[in-house]
Design an enzyme around this catalytic site. Sequence first.
Site, short mmCIF file in Angstrom:
data_model
loop_
_atom_site.label_atom_id
_atom_site.label_comp_id
_atom_site.label_asym_id
_atom_site.label_seq_id
_atom_site.Cartn_x
_atom_site.Cartn_y
_atom_site.Cartn_z
N ASP A 54 -16.68 3.90 132.50
CA ASP A 54 -16.11 5.20 132.17
C ASP A 54 -15.14 5.55 133.30
O ASP A 54 -15.08 4.87 134.32
CB ASP A 54 -17.18 6.27 131.96
CG ASP A 54 -16.65 7.41 131.09
OD1 ASP A 54 -15.41 7.50 130.92
OD2 ASP A 54 -17.45 8.20 130.57
C1 BGC Z 1 -14.89 10.20 129.15
C2 BGC Z 1 -14.79 9.09 128.14
C3 BGC Z 1 -13.34 8.87 127.79
C4 BGC Z 1 -12.57 8.54 129.06
C5 BGC Z 1 -11.11 8.25 128.81
C6 BGC Z 1 -13.97 9.98 130.34
O1 BGC Z 1 -13.94 11.10 131.16
O2 BGC Z 1 -16.23 10.32 129.57
O3 BGC Z 1 -15.54 9.39 127.01
O4 BGC Z 1 -13.22 7.84 126.85
O5 BGC Z 1 -12.67 9.65 129.92
O6 BGC Z 1 -10.42 9.37 128.43
#
Ligand code: BGC
Length: 758
Positions: free
Chosen positions: A297
């Site tokens: 993530d």
């Molecule tokens: C979120 C993810 C997301 C990623 C990219 C993160 O902060 O937890 O779910 O896909 O950002 O935007």
Amino acid sequence: MVNFKPTLIEQMKKKIINILFIIVLNAGFFPPISAQKKTVTQKVDSVLDLMTLEEKIGQLNQYNDDWTVTGPLILDSSKVSQVQKGGVGSLLNCMGTIRIRSWQKVAMQSRLKIPLIFGQDVIHGYKTTFPIPLAESCSWDLEAIRLSARISATEASSAGINWTFAPMVDIARDPRWGRVMEGAGEDTYLASKIAYARVKGFQGNNLGDTNSVMACAKHFAAYGAAIGGRDYNSVDMSLQQLWEIYLPPFKAAVDANVATFMDSFNDINGVPSTGNNYLQRDVLKGLWNFQGFIVSDWASVGGMIIHGFKKDEYEAALSAITAGCDMDMESRIYKNNLAKLVNDDKLSIDFIDDAVKRILRKKFELGLFEDPFKFCNAEREKIELNNPDYSIAARNIAEKSMVLLKNQSNLLPLSKNTKTIACIGPLVKAVMQNKGFWDVEVPGIDSSYVVSQWDGLKNKVGNKTKLLYAKGCDIEGDYREGFAEAVSIAKQADVVILSIGERRDMSGEARSRSTINIPGVQEDLLKEILATGKNVVVLINAGRPLVFDYTADHAQAIIYTWWLGSEAGNAIADVIFGDVNPSAKLTITFPRSVGQIPIYYNHFNTGHPPQNDSDRFYKSAYTDLSIFPRYEFGYGLSYTTFQYSYLKLSKRKMKTDEQIEVSATITNSGKYDGEEIVQLYLHDVVGSMVRPVKELKDFKKIKLKAGESKTITFLIDKEKLSFFNQQLAWVAEPGEFEVMIGASSKDIRLKDSFELIN
Ligand code: BGC
């Protein structure tokens, strides 16, 4: 540490091959890798053989582009030169064929011309915004949910995107957590079916098709169980609960052949997911044999240092890559540390090779090696982003997603001959709010394609009905000056529609709330309007279950609209005026108060269960609050009524290798044609570990004309009776099982039991 490094001779051989490859490539007569008759594995291996360590690490590196910036690139930026050197495997937040083409052109300047993958959070639509995923889950309509993902993929892929960070398959039992809006609610069985449907929808028939995008099951794992509903918080749970409640939707995504996984921000039982060997290496890539790749993530590799799990970036990189996290989203820690780790003999190159191979495989499967620009057809982008069929689908799915919570004296549907309707509230004329959180702001697209509730109502009633409007109050704050105008138009009307709720960005990532009441003075406004004696239809707009006891007790009708997307206004009008009979049912429990959270239907009985609300003395109860929810899982009304009868079990005793057929007859006993979601619950009466009071094990959504009856059948097999025992073995234990068929988890209409025998 075992040394997997190639010998000096092997290294020299590789260098010579590489030099030859580059000479041939530059001379322009090297047949494209894809043109050779090789399996994907062979193709991947032959590319890997050509790569330097730096180029390999580049594939594991993902950067954010400049969000919604479109048009040509600034060519001297550091990211551009890194792409030119093969130092980047993927970009996210880069949209539109023009910009994506220009990035891909830069990648084609790199030595090996390995194409980039473009990722984006296409969570509930690209240009066409569908209902938020939690709303869609309330449709229990797997085909509609698949279609919504299919259209999202078609639009997104036409705009250059080949990877969505969806579906989020986290089970969520705590509505304080802002990200409940992204998932499919609290139930494992239903959420697993939905996870499967969404992956199939995004990925289509074949990843190689131009309208498919790679899906990404996230967030692995148990992110939805953040303590206190506080986003990014720790998770602490038994392995039984992890396996039984939280992991199955991820397994369903694997069964649907999901291309990628994303790990999660949280630590689970003390180990951050990004560095979690057990989850990523043992379970996902080992036991489940997942062949795709795992992306971290956002900067979660570095997050492990803040967790206090690793000392520095060097250690964090080692932990994440060995645990199975293949791609580093935005932390740059792989890029800055992996080569040193290999050269220091701390990390076997095998780990890097495995990660690179997984990523290259997906690039081959997407067809990007054959044609790096295959998703960059501006003509197609224009057509797909203006396809009127997608709005029709969005309206249809929105109609299926809103939940009718209350309909006193059959106030709804409203007659189309109603003379005057007062439309009141801060969300009546709101436009972008209807899109909810995690919509995509497609560059160059304005808001005109979102149908507000006001416009939807106007479109429906034409000139026959007079629509009056007053905002009344804001979503938040204590501004009451608008109350008088609202009350005055309410008095002139035959009926009031009041649209209230959260702002769309009050739920979503980092949007946890400790109170989940309807904010501001919105319920006070309702009080004043009700004092006029008029009937009020309340529309509640939100990304999570809210607490609204006053409204629940006093409003005559309530529709929980969630956030319904581009066609919200039209869909709501269809339901209000009865062109569509609502059929959705809640997929998450609605508490009466935050004090009841976490609250979910499939809890254990405990040794002191209260029988009712006045049964509190030495009971597992609150002395000052009911333990029963405001609206239970599976609840939702229709304009018609359904009767359940003739429960039949094909046998009373079942051997573990047999099945039982359970049938029941459902009759539409009301005046409207409608759809009913018939739910099958089971209860294992005595187990070697205590079992939930009931568990959803199947459901059927059936259409019935007024007066019509249908007999439906469920099959119960050993799988539906199994659970993880104390040894974490998946077992079905002999004994009595109760069978319940209901219109909700509380409204059980038919009940019987059978015995499982050895
Ligand atoms: C979120 C993810 C997301 C990623 C990219 C993160 O902060 O937890 O779910 O896909 O950002 O935007």
